[in-house]
Design a protein around this motif. Structure first.
Motif, PDB file in Angstrom:
ATOM      1  N   THR A 109       5.115 -15.551  -4.842  1.00 36.67           N
ATOM      2  CA  THR A 109       4.233 -14.395  -4.921  1.00 36.67           C
ATOM      3  C   THR A 109       4.543 -13.613  -6.187  1.00 36.67           C
ATOM      4  OG1 THR A 109       4.117 -14.235  -2.522  1.00 36.67           O
ATOM      5  CG2 THR A 109       3.464 -12.278  -3.766  1.00 36.67           C
ATOM      6  N   PHE A 110       3.493 -13.353  -6.951  1.00 38.90           N
ATOM      7  CA  PHE A 110       3.589 -12.566  -8.171  1.00 38.90           C
ATOM      8  C   PHE A 110       2.715 -11.327  -8.015  1.00 38.90           C
ATOM      9  CE2 PHE A 110       4.597 -16.824  -9.462  1.00 38.90           C
ATOM     10  CZ  PHE A 110       5.559 -16.684 -10.454  1.00 38.90           C
ATOM     11  N   VAL A 111       3.097 -10.239  -8.676  1.00 41.11           N
ATOM     12  CA  VAL A 111       2.300  -9.019  -8.680  1.00 41.11           C
ATOM     13  C   VAL A 111       1.934  -8.687 -10.124  1.00 41.11           C
ATOM     14  CG1 VAL A 111       4.259  -7.410  -8.775  1.00 41.11           C
ATOM     15  CG2 VAL A 111       2.128  -6.673  -7.744  1.00 41.11           C
ATOM     16  N   ALA A 112       0.700  -8.218 -10.312  1.00 44.74           N
ATOM     17  CA  ALA A 112       0.248  -7.780 -11.635  1.00 44.74           C
ATOM     18  C   ALA A 112       0.892  -6.431 -11.948  1.00 44.74           C
ATOM     19  CB  ALA A 112      -1.274  -7.655 -11.652  1.00 44.74           C
ATOM     20  N   LEU A 113       1.307  -6.237 -13.207  1.00 41.68           N
ATOM     21  CA  LEU A 113       1.993  -5.009 -13.603  1.00 41.68           C
ATOM     22  C   LEU A 113       1.208  -4.247 -14.659  1.00 41.68           C
ATOM     23  CD1 LEU A 113       5.620  -6.407 -14.007  1.00 41.68           C
ATOM     24  CD2 LEU A 113       4.656  -5.193 -12.027  1.00 41.68           C
ATOM     25  N   ASP A 114       1.282  -2.908 -14.576  1.00 45.46           N
ATOM     26  CA  ASP A 114       0.682  -2.077 -15.617  1.00 45.46           C
ATOM     27  C   ASP A 114       1.714  -1.785 -16.699  1.00 45.46           C
ATOM     28  OD1 ASP A 114       2.338   0.002 -14.695  1.00 45.46           O
ATOM     29  OD2 ASP A 114       0.706   1.089 -13.708  1.00 45.46           O
ATOM     30  N   GLU A 115       1.363  -0.924 -17.646  1.00 47.62           N
ATOM     31  CA  GLU A 115       2.259  -0.633 -18.765  1.00 47.62           C
ATOM     32  C   GLU A 115       3.537   0.095 -18.343  1.00 47.62           C
ATOM     33  OE1 GLU A 115      -0.765   2.373 -18.040  1.00 47.62           O
ATOM     34  OE2 GLU A 115      -1.005   0.309 -18.666  1.00 47.62           O
ATOM     35  N   ASN A 116       3.553   0.664 -17.133  1.00 39.28           N
ATOM     36  CA  ASN A 116       4.745   1.333 -16.603  1.00 39.28           C
ATOM     37  C   ASN A 116       5.522   0.425 -15.642  1.00 39.28           C
ATOM     38  OD1 ASN A 116       4.279   3.837 -17.962  1.00 39.28           O
ATOM     39  ND2 ASN A 116       2.624   4.211 -16.499  1.00 39.28           N
ATOM     40  N   HIS A 117       5.175  -0.849 -15.630  1.00 41.95           N
ATOM     41  CA  HIS A 117       5.831  -1.853 -14.782  1.00 41.95           C
ATOM     42  C   HIS A 117       5.615  -1.582 -13.298  1.00 41.95           C
ATOM     43  CE1 HIS A 117       7.653  -3.115 -18.528  1.00 41.95           C
ATOM     44  NE2 HIS A 117       8.061  -1.884 -18.705  1.00 41.95           N
ATOM     45  N   ARG A 118       4.488  -0.993 -12.977  1.00 41.49           N
ATOM     46  CA  ARG A 118       4.100  -0.714 -11.594  1.00 41.49           C
ATOM     47  C   ARG A 118       2.955  -1.649 -11.213  1.00 41.49           C
ATOM     48  NH1 ARG A 118       7.478   1.073  -8.806  1.00 41.49           N
ATOM     49  NH2 ARG A 118       5.921   1.778  -7.353  1.00 41.49           N
ATOM     50  N   PRO A 119       2.798  -1.974  -9.927  1.00 43.00           N
ATOM     51  CA  PRO A 119       1.683  -2.839  -9.522  1.00 43.00           C
ATOM     52  C   PRO A 119       0.332  -2.243  -9.916  1.00 43.00           C
ATOM     53  CG  PRO A 119       3.269  -2.627  -7.743  1.00 43.00           C
ATOM     54  CD  PRO A 119       3.668  -1.637  -8.798  1.00 43.00           C
ATOM     55  N   ARG A 120      -0.549  -3.149 -10.329  1.00 47.67           N
ATOM     56  CA  ARG A 120      -1.929  -2.747 -10.683  1.00 47.67           C
ATOM     57  C   ARG A 120      -2.889  -3.740 -10.044  1.00 47.67           C
ATOM     58  NH1 ARG A 120      -4.032  -6.425 -14.191  1.00 47.67           N
ATOM     59  NH2 ARG A 120      -2.553  -7.500 -15.532  1.00 47.67           N
ATOM     60  N   PRO A 121      -4.138  -3.325  -9.828  1.00 42.14           N
ATOM     61  CA  PRO A 121      -5.113  -4.248  -9.233  1.00 42.14           C
ATOM     62  C   PRO A 121      -5.379  -5.452 -10.143  1.00 42.14           C
ATOM     63  CG  PRO A 121      -5.896  -1.982  -9.126  1.00 42.14           C
ATOM     64  CD  PRO A 121      -4.675  -1.973  -9.997  1.00 42.14           C
ATOM     65  N   LEU A 122      -5.586  -6.576  -9.517  1.00 43.39           N
ATOM     66  CA  LEU A 122      -5.975  -7.781 -10.257  1.00 43.39           C
ATOM     67  C   LEU A 122      -7.406  -7.606 -10.762  1.00 43.39           C
ATOM     68  CD1 LEU A 122      -4.656 -10.550  -7.845  1.00 43.39           C
ATOM     69  CD2 LEU A 122      -3.729  -9.961 -10.090  1.00 43.39           C
ATOM     70  N   PRO A 123      -7.711  -8.160 -11.931  1.00 42.50           N
ATOM     71  CA  PRO A 123      -9.106  -8.118 -12.394  1.00 42.50           C
ATOM     72  C   PRO A 123      -9.977  -8.983 -11.476  1.00 42.50           C
ATOM     73  CG  PRO A 123      -7.751  -9.426 -13.891  1.00 42.50           C
ATOM     74  CD  PRO A 123      -6.834  -8.834 -12.867  1.00 42.50           C
ATOM     75  N   GLU A 124     -11.240  -8.677 -11.458  1.00 43.25           N
ATOM     76  CA  GLU A 124     -12.175  -9.480 -10.650  1.00 43.25           C
ATOM     77  C   GLU A 124     -12.211 -10.905 -11.189  1.00 43.25           C
ATOM     78  OE1 GLU A 124     -13.877  -8.650  -7.876  1.00 43.25           O
ATOM     79  OE2 GLU A 124     -12.722  -6.789  -7.962  1.00 43.25           O
ATOM     80  N   PRO A 125     -12.286 -11.895 -10.290  1.00 42.88           N
ATOM     81  CA  PRO A 125     -12.345 -13.295 -10.765  1.00 42.88           C
ATOM     82  C   PRO A 125     -13.659 -13.550 -11.514  1.00 42.88           C
ATOM     83  CG  PRO A 125     -12.432 -13.191  -8.343  1.00 42.88           C
ATOM     84  CD  PRO A 125     -12.277 -11.789  -8.847  1.00 42.88           C
ATOM     85  N   ALA A 126     -13.583 -14.456 -12.458  1.00 47.02           N
ATOM     86  CA  ALA A 126     -14.787 -14.837 -13.214  1.00 47.02           C
ATOM     87  C   ALA A 126     -15.770 -15.509 -12.278  1.00 47.02           C
ATOM     88  CB  ALA A 126     -14.412 -15.769 -14.359  1.00 47.02           C
ATOM     89  N   ALA A 127     -17.022 -15.230 -12.476  1.00 42.16           N
ATOM     90  CA  ALA A 127     -18.071 -15.774 -11.594  1.00 42.16           C
ATOM     91  C   ALA A 127     -18.364 -17.206 -11.848  1.00 42.16           C
ATOM     92  CB  ALA A 127     -19.342 -14.964 -11.741  1.00 42.16           C
TER      93      ALA A 127
END
Length: 127
Positions: A109-127
């Motif tokens: 399991t991986f989590v997306a990180l923002d510039e402050n190294h905090r979790p951020r929402p994943l971008p929407e998947p490409a259609a």
């Protein structure tokens, strides 16, 4: 190996320093290769920085030997709001390329990180 045909994320040859007392490759070395490959796939999905937060399952199926060439395969298996499960499989090629054997697999399991190294929402998947 999986039922999907695809290219490995990594191909690596273990070195003599990677061998344990039994003549097999250290499990920790294999785990690090899996984490690298999983991180590559996760960073593509997240379109940015990621961190490994868990290994939900891990199974060592067969030993990796010194002259093996290992191929690490990884793909997105599940997707959450900020995290994702990456399925990782390792296949050893032996005997000068004559045989292949799946040696380990796991779900990381991986989590997306923002510039402050905090979790951020994943971008929407490409259609």
């Amino acid at each position: 190996m999986t039922d999907k045909i695809r290219d490995p994320i990594l191909r690596v040859v273990p070195r003599p320093a990677d061998i344990n007392a039994n003549g097999h490759i250290f499990g920790g070395w294999v785990l690090s290769q899996m984490d690298i490959a999983g991180g590559i796939v996760a960073a593509e999905v997240a379109q940015g920085a990621v961190a490994t937060v868990a290994i939900e399952s891990m199974e060592f199926i067969a030993p990796i030997l010194l002259r093996d060439v290992i191929s690490v395969y990884a793909h997105l298996e599940k997707r959450g709001r900020t995290s994702m499960g990456i399925r990782i499989e390792v296949v050893a090629t032996r005997d000068g390329g004559k045989t292949q054997e799946k040696v380990t697999e796991g779900l990381f399991t991986f989590v997306a990180l923002d510039e402050n190294h905090r979790p951020r929402p994943l971008p929407e998947p490409a259609a």
